[in-house]
Enzyme design. Structure first.
Site, PDB file in Angstrom:
ATOM      1  N   HIS A 116      -7.754   1.891  10.016  1.00 12.11           N
ATOM      2  CA  HIS A 116      -7.816   1.503   8.812  1.00 12.11           C
ATOM      3  C   HIS A 116      -8.322   3.158   7.583  1.00 12.11           C
ATOM      4  CE1 HIS A 116      -8.213  -1.269   5.325  1.00 12.11           C
ATOM      5  NE2 HIS A 116      -6.784  -0.759   5.237  1.00 12.11           N
ATOM      6  N   TYR A 119     -12.453  -5.836   3.356  1.00 13.55           N
ATOM      7  CA  TYR A 119     -12.053  -7.190   2.547  1.00 13.55           C
ATOM      8  C   TYR A 119     -12.701  -7.855   2.155  1.00 13.55           C
ATOM      9  CZ  TYR A 119      -7.156  -5.684   4.234  1.00 13.55           C
ATOM     10  OH  TYR A 119      -6.146  -5.245   4.079  1.00 13.55           O
TER      11      TYR A 119
END
Length: 331
Positions: free
Chosen positions: A139, A54
């Site tokens: 992830h 992010y």
């Protein structure tokens, strides 16, 4: 508060997914982002989810700064492994190409190896300034299934057994591979994005029954399916699963909205509350790009809902007939 994994963590019904702190889609003003985490705390949120991905590490940096001063033992923080953030030696002024409005001074390098996991955790702790991360998730290993099984998960098991982390798991936009990881590892938390929502209950076919059987906690993310369920009626240009919503999807949401209105509620309330009725789901993780959105999101799960709304949605074919409905959670 509900149990979250088998390591003693507990979370409330709503967590804050802080991708927006990494300038997801657009840069957050300097007078806005510092108020988001305090707003979450004031609204009762104690679970915060972040990832190196992010904003090329920016979200982790901002989350760490925002959490400074809050009692660490009252907070659950999860981050992710699988993408290392490294300097971009060829940087020439370009912006990040993966949805985040940040300069591309860093690069993502996929790495699901044991060494990659250990380095990723070290980097996360450095960026956040935190003394620990409670939960680590592998992830998006969609194209790295074997590497994750051979490298990342054994490393996470080692970290959990050493007490470095309390729990570990995986976070993905699909349920099938998460179900495979539940079968073949000892993970205790999964983050499922977009596959158990008002518009998509496909996780009922694989992951969710298995999670109940194995005692795995589910964090339901992406419950607004990229935004189309975030407003009482579909907004112009609404997106579904990261793409423009088709006419069929819009009509389905309008049908849900009509039922919701008859029962004095809204689509966002139903979207936030729906996953919580499943016994495997411990929390719903909602993103927000302003303190006002954070406060609104935290309130969604507390809105009273007439249990009959779910029966009508099922009768109208707008929800699968086999979705669990918990009157206590729902009403």
């Amino acid at each position: 508060m509900r149990a979250f994994g088998r390591g003693g963590l507990r979370v409330g019904p709503v967590g804050y997914g802080v991708a927006a702190l990494g300038n997801l889609y657009q840069a957050l003003p300097a007078d806005v982002w510092p108020r988001c985490v305090p707003a979450a705390w004031s609204a009762g949120i104690r679970y915060f989810d972040v990832a190196p991905h992010y904003g090329l590490g920016l979200a982790e940096e901002r989350l760490g700064r925002s959490l400074a001063g809050f009692p660490r033992d009252e907070i659950v923080v999860s981050s992710k492994v699988g993408r290392l953030i490294v300097p971009n030696e060829a940087y020439a002024g370009e912006r990040d190409a993966e949805l985040f409005d940040v300069p591309a001074t860093r690069l993502r390098v996929r790495d699901y190896s044991r060494d990659g996991v250990l380095r990723s955790l070290e980097d996360t702790l450095r960026r956040t300034g935190l003394d620990r991360v409670d939960l680590l998730l592998v992830h998006d290993p969609d194209d790295h299934h074997r590497e994750a099984l051979d490298g990342a998960f054994p490393a996470l098991e080692e970290l959990r057994s050493q007490g470095v982390i309390r729990s570990y798991g995986a976070g993905m936009n699909q349920s099938a591979m998460l179900a495979d990881f539940v079968r073949h590892t000892d993970l205790d938390v999964v983050m499922l994005a977009g596959r158990y929502t008002l518009l998509d209950q496909s996780a009922l076919d694989d992951l969710l029954p298995l999670a109940v059987e194995r005692g795995v906690s589910v964090a339901a993310a992406g419950v607004f399916n990229s935004g189309i369920l975030a407003t009482p009626l579909p907004a112009q240009g609404a997106r579904y699963d990261y793409a423009p919503a088709t006419g069929d999807v819009v009509r389905r949401v309008l049908g849900i909205a009509a039922v919701a209105e008859r029962y004095g509620t809204t689509v966002p309330v139903l979207a936030a509350r729906f996953p919580l009725a499943h016994p495997a789901v411990a929390t719903v993780v909602l993103g927000a790009e302003s303190p006002e959105q954070v406060t609104r999101n935290a309130a969604l799960a507390a809105e009273p809902v007439d249990p009959d709304v779910w029966a009508e949605l099922i009768d109208a074919g707008l929800l699968r007939a086999d979705v669990p409905i918990d009157a206590e959670v729902k009403g």
